[in-house]
Write a protein that holds these residues in place. Sequence first.
Motif, mmCIF file in Angstrom:
data_model
loop_
_atom_site.group_PDB
_atom_site.id
_atom_site.type_symbol
_atom_site.label_atom_id
_atom_site.label_comp_id
_atom_site.label_asym_id
_atom_site.label_seq_id
_atom_site.Cartn_x
_atom_site.Cartn_y
_atom_site.Cartn_z
ATOM 1 N N PHE A 1 -39.638 35.795 11.025
ATOM 2 C CA PHE A 1 -39.392 35.258 12.365
ATOM 3 C C PHE A 1 -38.762 36.290 13.293
ATOM 4 O O PHE A 1 -39.206 36.468 14.425
ATOM 5 C CB PHE A 1 -38.499 34.018 12.266
ATOM 6 N N ASP A 2 -37.717 36.969 12.833
ATOM 7 C CA ASP A 2 -37.037 37.944 13.686
ATOM 8 C C ASP A 2 -37.956 39.090 14.085
ATOM 9 O O ASP A 2 -37.935 39.538 15.234
ATOM 10 C CB ASP A 2 -35.790 38.495 12.987
ATOM 11 N N GLU A 3 -38.760 39.558 13.148
ATOM 12 C CA GLU A 3 -39.711 40.628 13.458
ATOM 13 C C GLU A 3 -40.769 40.151 14.445
ATOM 14 O O GLU A 3 -41.114 40.857 15.387
ATOM 15 C CB GLU A 3 -40.379 41.138 12.180
ATOM 16 N N PHE A 4 -41.275 38.949 14.221
ATOM 17 C CA PHE A 4 -42.300 38.398 15.096
ATOM 18 C C PHE A 4 -41.770 38.245 16.519
ATOM 19 O O PHE A 4 -42.378 38.728 17.485
ATOM 20 C CB PHE A 4 -42.784 37.047 14.553
ATOM 21 N N THR A 5 -40.641 37.565 16.662
ATOM 22 C CA THR A 5 -40.084 37.364 18.007
ATOM 23 C C THR A 5 -39.660 38.686 18.629
ATOM 24 O O THR A 5 -39.806 38.877 19.836
ATOM 25 C CB THR A 5 -38.895 36.382 17.993
ATOM 26 N N GLY A 6 -39.166 39.596 17.805
ATOM 27 C CA GLY A 6 -38.790 40.917 18.308
ATOM 28 C C GLY A 6 -39.982 41.673 18.860
ATOM 29 O O GLY A 6 -39.883 42.340 19.907
ATOM 30 N N GLN A 7 -41.120 41.585 18.176
ATOM 31 C CA GLN A 7 -42.337 42.235 18.659
ATOM 32 C C GLN A 7 -42.775 41.641 20.003
ATOM 33 O O GLN A 7 -43.123 42.378 20.923
ATOM 34 C CB GLN A 7 -43.475 42.105 17.639
ATOM 35 N N VAL A 8 -42.759 40.328 20.092
ATOM 36 C CA VAL A 8 -43.140 39.676 21.355
ATOM 37 C C VAL A 8 -42.167 40.061 22.460
ATOM 38 O O VAL A 8 -42.581 40.439 23.568
ATOM 39 C CB VAL A 8 -43.207 38.138 21.186
ATOM 40 N N GLN A 9 -40.885 40.010 22.171
ATOM 41 C CA GLN A 9 -39.874 40.359 23.166
ATOM 42 C C GLN A 9 -40.051 41.795 23.639
ATOM 43 O O GLN A 9 -40.022 42.071 24.845
ATOM 44 C CB GLN A 9 -38.476 40.173 22.581
ATOM 45 N N HIS A 10 -40.252 42.711 22.717
ATOM 46 C CA HIS A 10 -40.406 44.125 23.061
ATOM 47 C C HIS A 10 -41.668 44.370 23.888
ATOM 48 O O HIS A 10 -41.628 45.031 24.927
ATOM 49 C CB HIS A 10 -40.429 44.973 21.788
ATOM 50 N N ARG A 11 -42.786 43.845 23.428
ATOM 51 C CA ARG A 11 -44.064 44.100 24.106
ATOM 52 C C ARG A 11 -44.135 43.485 25.495
ATOM 53 O O ARG A 11 -44.823 43.999 26.372
ATOM 54 C CB ARG A 11 -45.225 43.599 23.264
ATOM 55 N N LEU A 12 -43.423 42.378 25.677
ATOM 56 C CA LEU A 12 -43.409 41.735 26.994
ATOM 57 C C LEU A 12 -42.216 42.170 27.842
ATOM 58 O O LEU A 12 -42.067 41.712 28.975
ATOM 59 C CB LEU A 12 -43.397 40.203 26.838
ATOM 60 N N SER A 13 -41.360 43.022 27.284
ATOM 61 C CA SER A 13 -40.151 43.477 27.983
ATOM 62 C C SER A 13 -39.312 42.303 28.474
ATOM 63 O O SER A 13 -38.845 42.277 29.608
ATOM 64 C CB SER A 13 -40.515 44.395 29.160
ATOM 65 N N LEU A 14 -39.121 41.337 27.586
ATOM 66 C CA LEU A 14 -38.331 40.158 27.926
ATOM 67 C C LEU A 14 -36.858 40.440 27.649
ATOM 68 O O LEU A 14 -36.522 41.181 26.720
ATOM 69 C CB LEU A 14 -38.809 38.958 27.109
ATOM 70 N N PRO A 15 -35.956 39.825 28.415
ATOM 71 C CA PRO A 15 -34.532 40.124 28.253
ATOM 72 C C PRO A 15 -33.892 39.572 26.988
ATOM 73 O O PRO A 15 -32.859 40.079 26.557
ATOM 74 C CB PRO A 15 -33.892 39.505 29.498
ATOM 75 N N GLY A 16 -34.497 38.536 26.384
ATOM 76 C CA GLY A 16 -33.858 37.958 25.212
ATOM 77 C C GLY A 16 -34.820 37.244 24.289
ATOM 78 O O GLY A 16 -35.987 37.018 24.619
ATOM 79 N N THR A 17 -34.284 36.854 23.131
ATOM 80 C CA THR A 17 -35.084 36.151 22.137
ATOM 81 C C THR A 17 -35.539 34.792 22.661
ATOM 82 O O THR A 17 -36.652 34.350 22.363
ATOM 83 C CB THR A 17 -34.272 35.969 20.841
ATOM 84 N N GLY A 18 -34.713 34.130 23.438
ATOM 85 C CA GLY A 18 -35.073 32.818 23.971
ATOM 86 C C GLY A 18 -36.350 32.859 24.793
ATOM 87 O O GLY A 18 -37.214 31.983 24.667
#
Length: 136
Positions: free
Chosen positions: A3-20
């Motif tokens: 889960f952490d890797e998956f959400t981290g990848q999405v967050q990074h690729r979309l340049s989102l400010p947080g996990t939420g």
Amino acid sequence: MNFDEFTGQVQHRLSLPGTGEAVRAIRATLTTLGERVQEGEANDLAGSLPMEIDYYLTDAVADHGQRFDWSEFITRVWEREGMTDRDDRADAAYHARVVLDVVTEVVSPNEIRQIRDQLPADDGWDELFEVVDQER
């Protein structure tokens, strides 16, 4: 991928400010995809995803196998992400593409092919796989 890797990848690729924000994009995309594809296919795809997000596909708010076009898909993602500006629809479409790209890193190519086979080829759905296709 957990889960952490998956959400981290999405967050990074979309340049989102947080996990939420990443989880919102994942939930919006997978829930909407779960509504569009048949239940069995949603279950198959979910089986390879981290357990914290797999239920977004399987517990679609409405029945599985609904018939709606690409534009409606993006509208539903846009609404679920809580976007309010109509200009953000392009962002919602990009979020969906990136989430699906991360999904392809977790599931088998056969699963992705089965999802693609359930979506009309002439209705703009190829846009959902735009990032995936560019990387391949």
